[in-house]
Structure formats: C-alpha cells, structure tokens
Design a protein around this motif. Sequence first.
Motif, mmCIF file in Angstrom:
data_model
loop_
_atom_site.group_PDB
_atom_site.id
_atom_site.type_symbol
_atom_site.label_atom_id
_atom_site.label_comp_id
_atom_site.label_asym_id
_atom_site.label_seq_id
_atom_site.Cartn_x
_atom_site.Cartn_y
_atom_site.Cartn_z
ATOM 1 N N CYS A 193 -6.813 8.991 6.043
ATOM 2 C CA CYS A 193 -6.530 7.559 5.903
ATOM 3 C C CYS A 193 -5.649 7.109 7.076
ATOM 4 N N TYR A 194 -6.183 6.236 7.920
ATOM 5 C CA TYR A 194 -5.448 5.692 9.058
ATOM 6 C C TYR A 194 -4.976 4.283 8.729
ATOM 7 N N SER A 195 -3.736 3.963 9.198
ATOM 8 C CA SER A 195 -3.166 2.653 8.880
ATOM 9 C C SER A 195 -2.419 2.106 10.089
ATOM 10 N N ASP A 196 -2.476 0.789 10.256
ATOM 11 C CA ASP A 196 -1.711 0.072 11.283
ATOM 12 C C ASP A 196 -0.942 -1.026 10.571
ATOM 13 N N ALA A 197 0.414 -0.963 10.629
ATOM 14 C CA ALA A 197 1.223 -1.912 9.878
ATOM 15 C C ALA A 197 2.539 -2.164 10.595
ATOM 16 N N ASN A 198 3.111 -3.356 10.365
ATOM 17 C CA ASN A 198 4.445 -3.704 10.846
ATOM 18 C C ASN A 198 5.108 -4.590 9.793
ATOM 19 N N PRO A 199 6.148 -4.134 9.105
ATOM 20 C CA PRO A 199 6.877 -2.882 9.338
ATOM 21 C C PRO A 199 6.113 -1.657 8.848
ATOM 22 N N GLN A 200 6.740 -0.496 8.935
ATOM 23 C CA GLN A 200 6.096 0.766 8.627
ATOM 24 C C GLN A 200 5.646 0.808 7.167
ATOM 25 N N GLU A 201 4.582 1.605 6.948
ATOM 26 C CA GLU A 201 4.030 1.729 5.599
ATOM 27 C C GLU A 201 5.055 2.370 4.656
ATOM 28 N N SER A 202 5.045 1.895 3.431
ATOM 29 C CA SER A 202 5.954 2.449 2.413
ATOM 30 C C SER A 202 5.238 3.401 1.454
ATOM 31 N N SER A 203 3.905 3.270 1.282
ATOM 32 C CA SER A 203 3.197 4.156 0.347
ATOM 33 C C SER A 203 1.718 4.218 0.695
ATOM 34 N N PHE A 204 1.103 5.415 0.365
ATOM 35 C CA PHE A 204 -0.335 5.642 0.463
ATOM 36 C C PHE A 204 -0.831 6.034 -0.940
ATOM 37 N N LYS A 205 -1.930 5.455 -1.367
ATOM 38 C CA LYS A 205 -2.459 5.761 -2.696
ATOM 39 C C LYS A 205 -3.963 5.960 -2.607
ATOM 40 N N TRP A 206 -4.456 7.164 -3.102
ATOM 41 C CA TRP A 206 -5.875 7.487 -3.109
ATOM 42 C C TRP A 206 -6.434 7.275 -4.524
ATOM 43 N N SER A 207 -7.692 6.826 -4.569
ATOM 44 C CA SER A 207 -8.362 6.659 -5.862
ATOM 45 C C SER A 207 -9.863 6.852 -5.677
ATOM 46 N N PHE A 208 -10.582 7.092 -6.822
ATOM 47 C CA PHE A 208 -12.025 7.319 -6.800
ATOM 48 C C PHE A 208 -12.693 6.355 -7.775
ATOM 49 N N ASP A 209 -13.893 5.947 -7.416
ATOM 50 C CA ASP A 209 -14.693 5.089 -8.296
ATOM 51 C C ASP A 209 -16.136 5.618 -8.330
ATOM 52 N N PRO A 210 -16.566 6.248 -9.419
ATOM 53 C CA PRO A 210 -15.834 6.474 -10.685
ATOM 54 C C PRO A 210 -14.747 7.521 -10.523
ATOM 55 N N PRO A 211 -13.778 7.564 -11.440
ATOM 56 C CA PRO A 211 -12.650 8.492 -11.331
ATOM 57 C C PRO A 211 -13.100 9.943 -11.410
ATOM 58 N N GLU A 240 -8.007 15.407 -11.351
ATOM 59 C CA GLU A 240 -7.040 15.687 -10.302
ATOM 60 C C GLU A 240 -7.174 17.078 -9.719
ATOM 61 N N ASN A 241 -7.754 18.008 -10.470
ATOM 62 C CA ASN A 241 -7.872 19.370 -9.957
ATOM 63 C C ASN A 241 -8.995 19.523 -8.925
ATOM 64 N N MET A 242 -9.749 18.467 -8.678
ATOM 65 C CA MET A 242 -10.838 18.536 -7.707
ATOM 66 C C MET A 242 -10.388 18.241 -6.276
ATOM 67 N N PHE A 243 -9.184 17.687 -6.081
ATOM 68 C CA PHE A 243 -8.748 17.318 -4.719
ATOM 69 C C PHE A 243 -7.275 17.665 -4.540
ATOM 70 N N VAL A 244 -6.857 17.726 -3.283
ATOM 71 C CA VAL A 244 -5.476 18.008 -2.899
ATOM 72 C C VAL A 244 -5.074 17.015 -1.809
ATOM 73 N N ILE A 291 -3.965 12.825 4.096
ATOM 74 C CA ILE A 291 -5.161 13.652 4.147
ATOM 75 C C ILE A 291 -5.574 14.026 2.725
ATOM 76 N N LEU A 292 -6.853 13.821 2.420
ATOM 77 C CA LEU A 292 -7.437 14.160 1.126
ATOM 78 C C LEU A 292 -8.424 15.303 1.343
ATOM 79 N N ARG A 293 -8.220 16.409 0.596
ATOM 80 C CA ARG A 293 -9.092 17.585 0.689
ATOM 81 C C ARG A 293 -9.807 17.806 -0.645
ATOM 82 N N ILE A 294 -11.128 17.924 -0.606
ATOM 83 C CA ILE A 294 -11.932 18.332 -1.756
ATOM 84 C C ILE A 294 -12.461 19.723 -1.438
ATOM 85 N N LYS A 295 -11.934 20.756 -2.094
ATOM 86 C CA LYS A 295 -12.228 22.132 -1.724
ATOM 87 C C LYS A 295 -13.652 22.542 -2.088
ATOM 88 N N ASN A 296 -14.153 22.098 -3.203
ATOM 89 C CA ASN A 296 -15.497 22.480 -3.629
ATOM 90 C C ASN A 296 -16.266 21.204 -3.977
#
Length: 490
Positions: free
Chosen positions: A255-273, A276-280, A286-291
Amino acid sequence: MYNLGTGKTVGTWIFFYMLMLQRTYSFSGFIKEPLDENQAEGDLTYFNCIVRGLDETQYVSWLHNGHKISKNGEIIMNAYAHYSIEFDSAFGSYNLRIQNVQRRDKGGYTCTVYDSNDQIVEKSRTANFTVLEIPQQQYPICSSTKTSYHVGQSVVLNCISERTTPPASLTWKQSVGGTESGLKESLTGNYENSYSFIAKQSDNRAIFTCVLTTSANPSLYRNCSIGPLDVLYAPTVRIEQTRDVILGNEAIFICYSDANPQESSFKWSFDPPVTENMFVLENDIILRIKNTLSSLNGTSVICKVTNSIGSGSSKLIVNVKSKVYINNVVETNNGKETKKSEKINERNEMKPKNQNSNSNQQLLQTPSPNNNHSRSTDISISLVVIIALGCIVVILGLALIPVGYMKYTRRQPSDTISRGRPVSIPDVYFEPRDHIDPMLPQLGLAAPWMRTVGVQVPGECEYDATYNTQVMPQPRQVYYTQRMYPASSL
C-alpha cells in the motif's frame, strides 16, 4: 552736502568712483553654463561652468538649491564631501564634479559670480539634476499571507520593492495557472506585485521566485523566494502486487500513500471478508497471503490511509491463477492445464504433406549445418597452426642473430699455429725494423742504434718505448751540440 573746498578732494572722489565702476563691471559673462543631467545612484556626474573677464576681487561659487556649497576651487560644506571643483583660474573654468551620486544630490545647480562684499554679480542658468534611484539592498522582499494552505484554498504571495524614481520592475517566475496583480502602491508606500492561485496538491513544496530589475541600472538583477510552500491534503493511495497471484503460492500486496501531513494509520480490509489467519501485515504497509486459495479469486483488497486532513483508499481485485505444466515447466493459464508437446503435435499434423516434401528436398539440397560447422572448425585449426609456426620461426631468427655476430667477430686464439691452423693477418700491423743514424765524419761520433716494435691489439695500435743504445756514452746535450742541432730543438 559734499565739501568742495579744494580741487584735490574732488579729484580723489572721482578717482575712487571710477575705480569702483571698473571693478564692478569687469565680469563680461559665462562662456559655458551647466546643463540638465540625470544619473543613477553610485555613479559620477559633472556640471560645467566657464566664466570670462573675472576681476581679482570677484569669485565663483556653486549653489545647490540656493545654498552656497563652494568658493572658487574649494567645497565649504562638510555635507558635500563627495563633491569637488576642477578649478583653473587662467582658463576661467569652475567645473563641479559629483562622485558616488546620492539621492539627496538631486535638485538645481547654479554657477554664481560674487564680488568682494559677497554680493551676487551674475548667475548662470540653473541646471536640474535628476537622480535615478535604485532600490536599497534589502529589496525585493517576498511574503505570504499564511504559513500553510489546504488544497482548494486561495494563495496570495506578495513581492515588495522600495518606492523609487523610476519605479522598479517586479516579475514572478511561477507555474502555470496563477495571476499577477501588476505593480501597485502598497499600504506602506512601497511598490508591490502580488501573485495569486488556487492551491493544488502538486504545489506542495513548490518554490516561487520574484525578480527585481530597474531601468536606472540595466545590469541590476535581484530576486527573493517563497517556499517550499506547505499545502495540506488527504492521502492519495494505490495498491501494487509484486507478482501474479498463483494458487497455493504466497501473494504480496503493498500500500503506497502520498499525504501531507504524514499518515497516521493504515487499515487493510477484504470484500468479501476473510479470516485473519489467512494473511499477515508487516509495518501496516505490506500484506502477505502465505497460501493463496481459489476462494480468494475475485476478492477485493482495500487499503485505507488516514491523516489529520482526511482519508484516502484504494481497491485491488485479486485474480488467482492456477499452475500449468508444459514439458515439465509450470505455466499459468487461468486454471486449465495443457502440454506444450501436444500443441506442437497438433500444429505438425495440420501442415500439408507437400509442404513437408518440399522441406525435405530443401534439406537434401542445402548443406547441413554440421558440415558447415566442421568445415569452419578445420579452417580455424589450420589458421592457428600457421600462426604458431610463424611465431616459432621469428623467435629462432632473433635467437640466431647474436650467435652469428659472436662467431664472425671474435678474435682468433693465440695458439692457432700450434694447432695446425693458419694465422689470420691483422688489418693493421707493424714490422720491427732496426736503424742507425749516419756517422758525422767531421765529428767522429757514433750515432745511436734504435729499434721500433709494433704490436697488433684489438681496435688500436700500441707502441713500445724506443730503446736507445750509444756506443760511446756521453751527455745527451753534448751529443746534439756536436751534431750542430739548434738550441731551440732542445
């Protein structure tokens, strides 16, 4: 009433009266009068004044705005220390020289003739001096109404110059889309030129420059800057995947972001959900899906970024690809498996038979690549052998040169006769020879017997000493005296 008692008193009064008239009207006029001038600050200027027929009781002074500043060839006021008079009484010139012109030097200059009583006898025309003013060193001055701006707000930047004659020119070097107000008088009495525009995200950290020039000094170039400009905006987000998403393999999303002032939070989500054990997550970026499972195909991955101004998000749809084996090499083909060998066989079966026969004939007529390769290999080996033999011949030739030189230039040994070989005759040699000087009958003296011996040596001849033997020993001087040798030969 005057006492006219005697003629002597009357004559004296007449004499003094005529003398005063002569002295008063001895000045005959100006040969050259000052002219109007204009000059820039810091430069040099002249005003000319040449008079004719000046009496010795009269003198010349310069007036600046009606104030006497000189007398004959001297400046009499300390405030005019940068003034000087080029004075020549014989020629009648009283030229005024102003060095390092200042603004207070502007005004009228008059060349004036005074008598001994400091009364004005005559004035020249008044020359008007215009000083071309240059803004002081601290100008131009750049300023802005705010320290930071939001996207969409109006930005106003001011460029200020000192009020001068002639006015200075102010120009903004800005990006496209802004508007200049033009040169106008500010509330402080100076000149200013404003530049206004609507803040955009691309204006963040931009630098704006104002340039000052003036006709008083065309070579003058000054500038001031505002920036980097601080434009505040909500994050703009994008998601990128490092490689294709393959079934059963690891999938990585950034996830790349360009902001001023600096970013305060990053939030990942899926649709459909998804569980949580499927990603890290790594550093929330950086979002990793191992399998990767087939159920993720078509799922939307969303990254939402927030700062103090607002939020921004981006969405990416996952496209899961299956593994395909082609000749023992894995390829992906959207969940379908095929073999490369089968595809090749199908293409070969579709070819017409006549095309195959033609190709066979071409193969028979065309030399095989292997034959060409072997022929080129034989040629290269032969070339290498020839080059090697040539190098050997050159090396042997160079080695035989010093051997031959030593063979044909060395000296013959001294014992060649004993070995039965002929002795070579030297190029230079001497034969031994004995001789006796003739007798001198008148003296009856015997002459000395002398022998000369020559020896062959390498490169040069050496002579042995001459051996003298006398039959009748006697002093050498007496012998030569008896033979009547001149004394100079002794």
